[in-house]
Enzyme design. Structure first.
Site, mmCIF file in Angstrom:
data_model
loop_
_atom_site.group_PDB
_atom_site.id
_atom_site.type_symbol
_atom_site.label_atom_id
_atom_site.label_comp_id
_atom_site.label_asym_id
_atom_site.label_seq_id
_atom_site.Cartn_x
_atom_site.Cartn_y
_atom_site.Cartn_z
ATOM 1 N N CYS A 43 0.868 -1.176 0.000
ATOM 2 C CA CYS A 43 0.000 0.000 0.000
ATOM 3 C C CYS A 43 0.901 1.220 0.000
ATOM 4 O O CYS A 43 1.577 1.508 0.991
ATOM 5 C CB CYS A 43 -0.910 0.006 1.226
ATOM 6 S SG CYS A 43 -1.955 1.490 1.347
ATOM 7 N N GLU A 54 -4.311 1.058 -6.177
ATOM 8 C CA GLU A 54 -3.466 -0.015 -6.694
ATOM 9 C C GLU A 54 -3.386 0.141 -8.208
ATOM 10 O O GLU A 54 -4.252 0.775 -8.824
ATOM 11 C CB GLU A 54 -4.004 -1.396 -6.325
ATOM 12 C CG GLU A 54 -3.900 -1.754 -4.852
ATOM 13 C CD GLU A 54 -2.467 -1.868 -4.336
ATOM 14 O OE1 GLU A 54 -1.525 -1.738 -5.167
ATOM 15 O OE2 GLU A 54 -2.297 -2.070 -3.136
#
Length: 223
Positions: A2, A104
Site C-alpha cells: 500500500c 493499486e
C-alpha cells in the site's frame, strides 16, 4: 503493498467515526493522494482515543538513521511478529490508520492503470497500523512514525495486485487498539481478509502516480 491512499473527510467527521479526540485538528487538510513521508492521522490509545498526525514510514526506536522509514511504509501480516523492525510495535504500539480509499495499479498492454478501491458505501474505514517513536541522538527531538500492515488480497483486489492493506472489521478496531489484547487474538485479526463484496474499485487518472498532485480530481472515475 500500500503506497498511496485517500482520506478526504474533514477532522470532525474523522473524530466522530473513530470516537477520538483529534489533536491539532486545525492543521488537517483532506488528502486525495496520501503518500509516504507525509504527516497523516492515526488513532492511538493514551488513556483515551486520540488522533495524532504521524509521519508515514516507520522508524524503529533503535534505528541509526531515520531514512530507514522510506523502506518501512508497510509491514507484512504474516511476519510482523518476527521482523526486528516491527515486533516491538505489534505487541505494544498498534494504531488505526483512517482512510476512505486506497490505490493499486493494474498492468495493461498500455502500461499500469491506477484504480481507487473504496467501501461499497464510500465510508471511512481503518487500516491496521503500527507506530514508533524515534529519538534523535543529536537534537533530542522525537519523531513519531507509522506503517500500514498488508495481507493477502481478497477477490476484488487480487485482480489488481497480489497484496492489499489489512482493513480492520469495525468490530475488531477496539481490540486492535487496546495494548492489553492477547497476542493470539491479534494473530486472529491479522489472518482476516476484508470481504470483496463490501468493496468496489474504479479506474482513475494517471495523475495519481505523482505525489505532488493532491486534489479532488484524482478520485473522479476515469471516463
Amino acid at each position: 503493498m500500500c503506497g498511496r491512499y485517500t482520506l478526504t473527510a474533514d477532522a470532525s467527521h474523522i473524530a466522530e467515526r473513530f470516537q477520538a479526540r483529534f489533536e491539532h485538528a486545525d492543521a488537517w487538510q483532506p488528502h486525495y493522494n496520501a503518500a509516504p513521508s507525509q504527516l497523516l492521522p492515526v488513532v492511538r490509545w493514551h488513556d483515551e482515543r486520540c488522533i495524532d498526525l504521524l509521519q508515514w514510514g516507520l522508524v524503529p526506536s533503535w534505528a541509526d538513521d531515520p531514512r530507514i522509514g522510506h523502506r518501512l511504509i508497510n509491514a507484512r501480516a504474516e511476519t510482523v511478529f518476527e521482523k526486528p523492525s516491527f515486533r516491538a510495535a505489534i505487541r505494544r504500539r498498534r494504531c488505526l490508520v483512517p482512510a476512505d480509499g486506497f490505490y493499486e495499479w493494474k498492468k495493461t498492454p498500455r502500461g499500469k492503470q491506477p484504480y481507487r478501491i473504496i467501501l461499497e458505501d464510500g465510508g471511512l474505514f481503518a487500516f491496521a497500523g503500527l507506530w514508533e517513536a524515534w529519538h534523535d541522538p543529536q537534537t533530542g527531538e522525537v519523531l513519531e512514525t507509522f506503517a500500514i500492515i498488508t495481507t493477502h488480497p481478497n477477490d476484488l483486489v487480487a485482480t489488481l495486485h497480489n497484496r492489499m492493506p489489512l482493513i480492520l472489521h469495525p468490530e475488531h478496531e477496539a481490540a486492535w487498539l487496546d495494548p492489553t489484547t492477547p497476542h493470539d487474538e491479534i494473530g486472529l485479526i491479522l489472518s482476516t481478509t476484508f470481504p470483496a463484496e463490501k468493496m468496489r474499485a474504479y479506474p482513475v487518472s494517471p495523475r495519481v502516480n505523482n505525489p505532488r498532485f493532491d486534489d479532488p480530481v484524482l478520485i473522479q472515475p476515469l471516463t
